[in-house]
Design an enzyme around this catalytic site. Sequence first.
Site, PDB file in Angstrom:
ATOM      1  N   HIS A  18      15.368   5.090  27.130  1.00  0.00           N
ATOM      2  CA  HIS A  18      15.339   3.820  27.861  1.00  0.00           C
ATOM      3  C   HIS A  18      14.118   3.792  28.778  1.00  0.00           C
ATOM      4  O   HIS A  18      13.835   4.799  29.436  1.00  0.00           O
ATOM      5  CB  HIS A  18      16.602   3.691  28.715  1.00  0.00           C
ATOM      6  CG  HIS A  18      16.595   2.461  29.571  1.00  0.00           C
ATOM      7  ND1 HIS A  18      16.824   1.205  29.045  1.00  0.00           N
ATOM      8  CD2 HIS A  18      16.359   2.292  30.894  1.00  0.00           C
ATOM      9  CE1 HIS A  18      16.737   0.318  30.031  1.00  0.00           C
ATOM     10  NE2 HIS A  18      16.450   0.941  31.159  1.00  0.00           N
TER      11      HIS A  18
ATOM     12  N   ALA B 266       0.817  -1.204   0.000  1.00  0.00           N
ATOM     13  CA  ALA B 266       0.000   0.000   0.000  1.00  0.00           C
ATOM     14  C   ALA B 266       0.858   1.264   0.000  1.00  0.00           C
ATOM     15  O   ALA B 266       0.584   2.215  -0.744  1.00  0.00           O
ATOM     16  CB  ALA B 266      -0.907  -0.007   1.228  1.00  0.00           C
TER      17      ALA B 266
HETATM   18  P1  FAD Z   1      -5.994  -1.527  -4.931  1.00  0.00           P
HETATM   19  O1  FAD Z   1      -5.963  -1.223  -3.504  1.00  0.00           O
HETATM   20  O2  FAD Z   1      -6.150  -2.935  -5.370  1.00  0.00           O
HETATM   21  O3  FAD Z   1      -7.191  -0.653  -5.524  1.00  0.00           O
HETATM   22  C1  FAD Z   1      -7.592  -0.734  -6.846  1.00  0.00           C
HETATM   23  C2  FAD Z   1      -9.019  -0.265  -6.936  1.00  0.00           C
HETATM   24  O4  FAD Z   1      -9.337  -0.083  -8.318  1.00  0.00           O
HETATM   25  C3  FAD Z   1     -10.044  -1.265  -6.408  1.00  0.00           C
HETATM   26  O5  FAD Z   1     -10.882  -0.650  -5.470  1.00  0.00           O
HETATM   27  C4  FAD Z   1     -10.855  -1.671  -7.643  1.00  0.00           C
HETATM   28  O6  FAD Z   1     -12.228  -1.863  -7.360  1.00  0.00           O
HETATM   29  C5  FAD Z   1     -10.668  -0.470  -8.539  1.00  0.00           C
HETATM   30  N1  FAD Z   1     -10.811  -0.768  -9.960  1.00  0.00           N
HETATM   31  C6  FAD Z   1     -10.207  -1.754 -10.668  1.00  0.00           C
HETATM   32  N2  FAD Z   1     -10.555  -1.684 -11.969  1.00  0.00           N
HETATM   33  C7  FAD Z   1     -11.391  -0.631 -12.073  1.00  0.00           C
HETATM   34  C8  FAD Z   1     -12.092  -0.053 -13.156  1.00  0.00           C
HETATM   35  N3  FAD Z   1     -11.985  -0.519 -14.394  1.00  0.00           N
HETATM   36  N4  FAD Z   1     -12.890   0.995 -12.893  1.00  0.00           N
HETATM   37  C9  FAD Z   1     -13.037   1.491 -11.633  1.00  0.00           C
HETATM   38  N5  FAD Z   1     -12.377   0.995 -10.578  1.00  0.00           N
HETATM   39  C10 FAD Z   1     -11.576  -0.045 -10.796  1.00  0.00           C
HETATM   40  N6  FAD Z   1      -0.101  -3.890   1.893  1.00  0.00           N
HETATM   41  C11 FAD Z   1       0.576  -3.240   2.860  1.00  0.00           C
HETATM   42  O7  FAD Z   1       1.386  -2.364   2.547  1.00  0.00           O
HETATM   43  N7  FAD Z   1       0.366  -3.518   4.185  1.00  0.00           N
HETATM   44  C12 FAD Z   1      -0.498  -4.476   4.574  1.00  0.00           C
HETATM   45  O8  FAD Z   1      -0.669  -4.705   5.779  1.00  0.00           O
HETATM   46  C13 FAD Z   1      -1.214  -5.193   3.582  1.00  0.00           C
HETATM   47  N8  FAD Z   1      -2.096  -6.152   3.941  1.00  0.00           N
HETATM   48  C14 FAD Z   1      -2.791  -6.799   2.961  1.00  0.00           C
HETATM   49  C15 FAD Z   1      -3.660  -7.804   3.350  1.00  0.00           C
HETATM   50  C16 FAD Z   1      -4.381  -8.496   2.392  1.00  0.00           C
HETATM   51  C17 FAD Z   1      -5.341  -9.577   2.824  1.00  0.00           C
HETATM   52  C18 FAD Z   1      -4.233  -8.158   1.011  1.00  0.00           C
HETATM   53  C19 FAD Z   1      -5.029  -8.861  -0.042  1.00  0.00           C
HETATM   54  C20 FAD Z   1      -3.351  -7.164   0.617  1.00  0.00           C
HETATM   55  C21 FAD Z   1      -2.613  -6.486   1.588  1.00  0.00           C
HETATM   56  N9  FAD Z   1      -1.686  -5.498   1.247  1.00  0.00           N
HETATM   57  C22 FAD Z   1      -0.980  -4.850   2.225  1.00  0.00           C
HETATM   58  C23 FAD Z   1      -1.446  -5.115  -0.154  1.00  0.00           C
HETATM   59  C24 FAD Z   1      -2.218  -3.806  -0.478  1.00  0.00           C
HETATM   60  O9  FAD Z   1      -3.583  -4.007  -0.220  1.00  0.00           O
HETATM   61  C25 FAD Z   1      -2.002  -3.410  -1.931  1.00  0.00           C
HETATM   62  O10 FAD Z   1      -0.618  -3.326  -2.199  1.00  0.00           O
HETATM   63  C26 FAD Z   1      -2.637  -2.063  -2.214  1.00  0.00           C
HETATM   64  O11 FAD Z   1      -4.014  -2.090  -1.951  1.00  0.00           O
HETATM   65  C27 FAD Z   1      -2.415  -1.655  -3.671  1.00  0.00           C
HETATM   66  O12 FAD Z   1      -3.017  -0.420  -3.897  1.00  0.00           O
HETATM   67  P2  FAD Z   1      -3.535   0.002  -5.349  1.00  0.00           P
HETATM   68  O13 FAD Z   1      -4.052   1.397  -5.203  1.00  0.00           O
HETATM   69  O14 FAD Z   1      -2.484  -0.243  -6.358  1.00  0.00           O
HETATM   70  O15 FAD Z   1      -4.716  -0.991  -5.712  1.00  0.00           O
END
Ligand code: FAD
Length: 462
Positions: free
Chosen positions: A441, A317
């Site tokens: 500490h 994230a």
């Molecule tokens: P995403 O968060 O996947 O968001 C993409 C969004 O785009 C989604 O809401 C989707 O609905 C939307 N979307 C897709 N296509 C379209 C479209 N055509 N039109 C409109 N909307 C669309 N990372 C950490 O750093 N720390 C953690 O503790 C952590 N824990 C995790 C636990 C789990 C169970 C999982 C599955 C992942 C975890 N991650 C963690 C990873 C983290 O969630 C991702 O790296 C992060 O969410 C990526 O962000 P993003 O913005 O690239 O995409």
Amino acid sequence: MSSYDVIVIGSGPGGYVAAIRCAQLGLKTACVEGRETLGGTCLNVGCIPSKALLHASHMLHEAEHNFAEMGLKGKSPSVDWKQMLTYKQSTVDSNTKGIEFLFKKNKINWLKGWGSVPEAGKVKVGDEVHEAKNIIIATGSEPSSLPGVEVDEKVVVTSTGALELGKVPKKLVVIGAGVIGLELGSVYARLGSEVTVVEFLDAVTPGMDPEVQKVFQRMLKKQGLEFIMGAAVQKTEASKTKAKVHYKLRKDDSEHVLDADVVLVATGRKPVHDGLGIDALGVELTKRGQIAVDKNWQTSAKGIYAIGDVIEGPMLAHKAEDEGMAVAEVIAGKHGHVNYGVIPGVIYTHPEVANVGETEATLKEAGRAYKVGKFSFMGNARAKAVFAGDGFVKILADKETDRILGAHIIGPGAGDLIHEVCVAMEFGASAQDLAMTCHAHPTYSEAVREAALACGDGPIHM
Ligand code: FAD
Ligand code: NAI
């Protein structure tokens, strides 16, 4: 038709942060999101709900294992799973609503629905087409599939299903000893499930420091997780309430079967870009199917950018957020920067595991001379007081210049401790700089200082 300076597709940590920064920099901005709520995988079905369950189950573990020794007597709490899920969901809701508030505050238009890019400079959402001078694709990732394993999100689940099971399973089989498998495996082990983790490789959490891997696996075993290593899952067979997991041991090709009430498939995630229509616009992909970008996060189509899980790099994230801020700066004509050498990784088990920068393996591969400073939490008074003396801090520094090259921590608060090393690395600090900084500490952070001291004349408390 409405027109914008920037339309962001996807509202995860990459997309929503990019949208906010664009708006702050004076660009007229909209964000397309197809989910019911903002925040992407991270807020809805990833980081946030998993951390809520990790927290609740850790509290139970503390009550069961450590309260009596501290003189806290009485019956351990029992698990009200429905209430735990309500707590988890309220944590999610307050965060997703928080993003909605930030969108309103920054005058970002949420275009509700699934977006596509019918032509350069245009984004289609439902029947409406909007004009955008710049488009940022932040569509994230989804669980990868495994041949022979059919997910129904009830008995055979991905992380999404595992965050809302109908009940705590008696037997949980986890496929994959990566971050998701071990975080969610820990949750259910603490709640009373018999958890067996089946992993293809011979060590947990691939790519991590081998010493950390060993200690981590040992600690998880102590917490009741069982491991079958070097095992390739062939297929699952599921009924409405049970499943069988067939796997083959790599060492002798022998075939075995495990029974489970629930199977969690946690074998990695893949980028989401199907249905965007970007192939017709000449947007190139990497060999691994991610959207290819240049150093300014621009794809091979001018004016279309991509960030987060959908491009190369760790699927985290905070990496997506950093790219979101940086791409906004680039679009606004400023300088956007992400230091990919200093992106921390944290596993939120107990104890936490954290790392940043180089590992000994990457340094050896690059032929770099380095030194190791290590300090055990056994020598840290605060850690011992809270039953957290297991684990260590390891700092890697350049043999000649003493510049910090990486750090690996397993122990209490590792996910927070790692950041003092990150800041030090951003400033090009030496291990001695860290060692000469006064640390309060008794804090866990003294273990970081002692590891830095161990890179020089030696730690005091070991
Ligand atoms: P995403 O968060 O996947 O968001 C993409 C969004 O785009 C989604 O809401 C989707 O609905 C939307 N979307 C897709 N296509 C379209 C479209 N055509 N039109 C409109 N909307 C669309 N990372 C950490 O750093 N720390 C953690 O503790 C952590 N824990 C995790 C636990 C789990 C169970 C999982 C599955 C992942 C975890 N991650 C963690 C990873 C983290 O969630 C991702 O790296 C992060 O969410 C990526 O962000 P993003 O913005 O690239 O995409
Ligand atoms: P992962 O890549 O971390 O681990 C997958 C594991 O499955 C590997 O160990 C792999 O060897 C194993 N595997 C693959 N095929 C197999 C097979 N057929 N049989 C047995 N084992 C097999 O992937 P995971 O855990 O699904 O996480 C996905 C992403 O989500 C990660 O990239 C991670 O960055 C992110 N994430 C981050 C978190 C955090 O930062 N705390 C928490 C959860 C997820």
